[in-house]
Design an enzyme around this catalytic site. Structure first.
Site, PDB file in Angstrom:
ATOM      1  N   MET A  30       0.851  -1.198   0.000  1.00  0.00           N
ATOM      2  CA  MET A  30       0.000   0.000   0.000  1.00  0.00           C
ATOM      3  C   MET A  30       0.883   1.243   0.000  1.00  0.00           C
ATOM      4  SD  MET A  30      -3.413  -0.983   2.105  1.00  0.00           S
ATOM      5  CE  MET A  30      -2.774  -0.763   3.746  1.00  0.00           C
ATOM      6  N   HIS A  34       9.068   1.008   3.168  1.00  0.00           N
ATOM      7  CA  HIS A  34      10.164   0.947   4.150  1.00  0.00           C
ATOM      8  C   HIS A  34      10.999  -0.292   3.837  1.00  0.00           C
ATOM      9  CE1 HIS A  34       7.738  -2.138   6.032  1.00  0.00           C
ATOM     10  NE2 HIS A  34       6.717  -1.293   6.112  1.00  0.00           N
ATOM     11  N   HIS A  37       9.364  -3.668   2.870  1.00  0.00           N
ATOM     12  CA  HIS A  37       8.926  -3.843   1.472  1.00  0.00           C
ATOM     13  C   HIS A  37      10.131  -4.101   0.562  1.00  0.00           C
ATOM     14  CE1 HIS A  37       5.703  -0.959   3.002  1.00  0.00           C
ATOM     15  NE2 HIS A  37       5.013  -2.031   2.659  1.00  0.00           N
ATOM     16  N   GLN A 153      -2.518 -12.224   7.751  1.00  0.00           N
ATOM     17  CA  GLN A 153      -2.782 -11.964   6.331  1.00  0.00           C
ATOM     18  C   GLN A 153      -2.088 -13.016   5.459  1.00  0.00           C
ATOM     19  OE1 GLN A 153      -2.658  -7.972   4.323  1.00  0.00           O
ATOM     20  NE2 GLN A 153      -0.563  -8.543   3.890  1.00  0.00           N
ATOM     21  N   VAL A 176      11.246  -7.065   9.113  1.00  0.00           N
ATOM     22  CA  VAL A 176      12.441  -6.218   9.215  1.00  0.00           C
ATOM     23  C   VAL A 176      12.212  -5.245  10.377  1.00  0.00           C
ATOM     24  CG1 VAL A 176      13.904  -4.545   8.008  1.00  0.00           C
ATOM     25  CG2 VAL A 176      12.901  -6.462   6.749  1.00  0.00           C
ATOM     26  N   LYS A 184       9.347  -2.610  11.370  1.00  0.00           N
ATOM     27  CA  LYS A 184       9.129  -1.524  10.404  1.00  0.00           C
ATOM     28  C   LYS A 184       7.676  -1.573   9.941  1.00  0.00           C
ATOM     29  CE  LYS A 184      13.713  -0.657   9.393  1.00  0.00           C
ATOM     30  NZ  LYS A 184      14.453   0.556   9.133  1.00  0.00           N
TER      31      LYS A 184
HETATM   32  O1  PAF Z   1      -0.067  -5.791   3.502  1.00  0.00           O
HETATM   33  C1  PAF Z   1      -0.510  -4.856   2.799  1.00  0.00           C
HETATM   34  O2  PAF Z   1       0.123  -3.833   2.610  1.00  0.00           O
HETATM   35  C2  PAF Z   1      -1.897  -5.006   2.181  1.00  0.00           C
HETATM   36  O3  PAF Z   1      -2.776  -5.648   3.035  1.00  0.00           O
HETATM   37  C3  PAF Z   1      -1.871  -5.687   0.803  1.00  0.00           C
HETATM   38  C4  PAF Z   1      -1.401  -7.127   0.896  1.00  0.00           C
HETATM   39  C5  PAF Z   1      -0.972  -4.909  -0.136  1.00  0.00           C
HETATM   40  C6  PAF Z   1      -3.274  -5.702   0.202  1.00  0.00           C
HETATM   41  O4  PAF Z   1      -3.790  -4.421   0.068  1.00  0.00           O
END
Ligand code: PAF
Length: 278
Positions: A30, A34, A37, A153, A176, A184
């Protein structure tokens, strides 16, 4: 690196890459990137020819009183960071591009969403499943990358892929952390200075809890007392479940997870505990 804003352009890019036999790794985000990602991008680069990162603040996964409107966004900074990590394509659609009409079909998470954040944020994981299903179809990745910080998730997306035979592999990325242990997160920017000083206690509480679990004890009460003495935020939950089933019956691996609501930031963190073969 190119930034693609439309579904049509993305599909054309994917078609060309597939035609020339390239493999694709997808890193859904989203934005407000950081190191967590970027470590997923690095992993994706090692395992695929091309890396697509989606940047989309997904309204479907936010409740009516949650932080969709004020979720941090900075596309220019994200583009620089994604490019320097070696991303080939950013897919950053508008809400209207991603959801051009009201969905007639919904996807809902099962029992795995009845605990932890799923219990506190009704509909949240259905919204996550909605967007990742679309991203998987649009990007046709060989592999998709998700961080272990969002362990619930991750477990639910693994079930989606297994239950509905999505032709891709889900790859897990380690959490991380800052030098002081704080995981983070894009939401860390919401912390006040005082809260930022308290926040590493979340990780410390999980480490304490892990030792108690390994010693055969129930850690919840002690962790709660530890945190209440050290943080101003309100504990939303501290829970222990099997991982990745998230059921009560713990077998080989457990997840010890917590969520704390600070004034403007709700932080989550967890530790996975191997109980067998330790
Ligand atoms: O983890 C996230 O940033 C969100 O839940 C994702 C997996 C990008 C879905 O919008």
């Amino acid at each position: 690196m190119q930034t693609i804003r439309t579904v049509e352009e993305l599909k054309n890019w994917v078609r060309e890459e597939k035609k020339s036999g390239q493999t694709i790794g997808l890193v859904p985000t989203m934005g407000f990137l950081h190191e967590g990602h970027l470590s997923l991008v690095e992993k994706a680069k090692q395992e695929n020819d091309k890396v697509v990162m989606s940047i989309f603040v997904n309204p479907a996964q936010f409740g009516p009183n949650e932080d969709f409107d004020r979720y941090p966004r900075d596309m220019e900074r994200d583009q620089q960071l994604a490019a320097s990590a070696g991303t080939d394509v950013i897919f950053a659609p508008s809400v209207a591009e991603m959801y051009p009409r009201e969905s007639q079909i919904s996807i809902s998470a099962g029992a795995q969403a009845e605990v932890l954040c799923g219990a506190k944020r009704p509909g949240h994981f259905d919204g996550v499943l909605k967007v990742v299903t679309k991203l998987f179809h649009l990007t046709e990745p060989n592999r998709a990358y998700f961080g272990q910080k969002d362990a619930q998730q991750l477990a639910i997306i693994e079930s989606l892929v297994a239950d509905y035979n999505f032709p891709l592999e889900i790859r897990r990325g380690e959490t991380v952390r800052e030098a002081d242990g704080l995981a983070k997160s894009s939401r860390n920017v919401y912390l006040s200075e005082a809260e930022r000083r308290e926040a590493p206690h979340l990780h410390a509480a999980l480490q304490l809890g892990k030792q108690l679990v390994l010693g055969g004890e129930n850690p919840l009460q002690e962790m709660s007392e530890y945190l209440k003495e050290r943080i101003s935020g309100k504990i939303d939950y501290i829970e222990l479940h099997d991982y990745p089933t998230l059921s009560k019956e713990i077998t080989d691996e457990a997840i010890l997870a917590l969520a704390v609501q600070f004034e403007k930031a709700r932080l989550i963190d967890n530790v996975i505990i191997k109980l067998k073969g330790n």
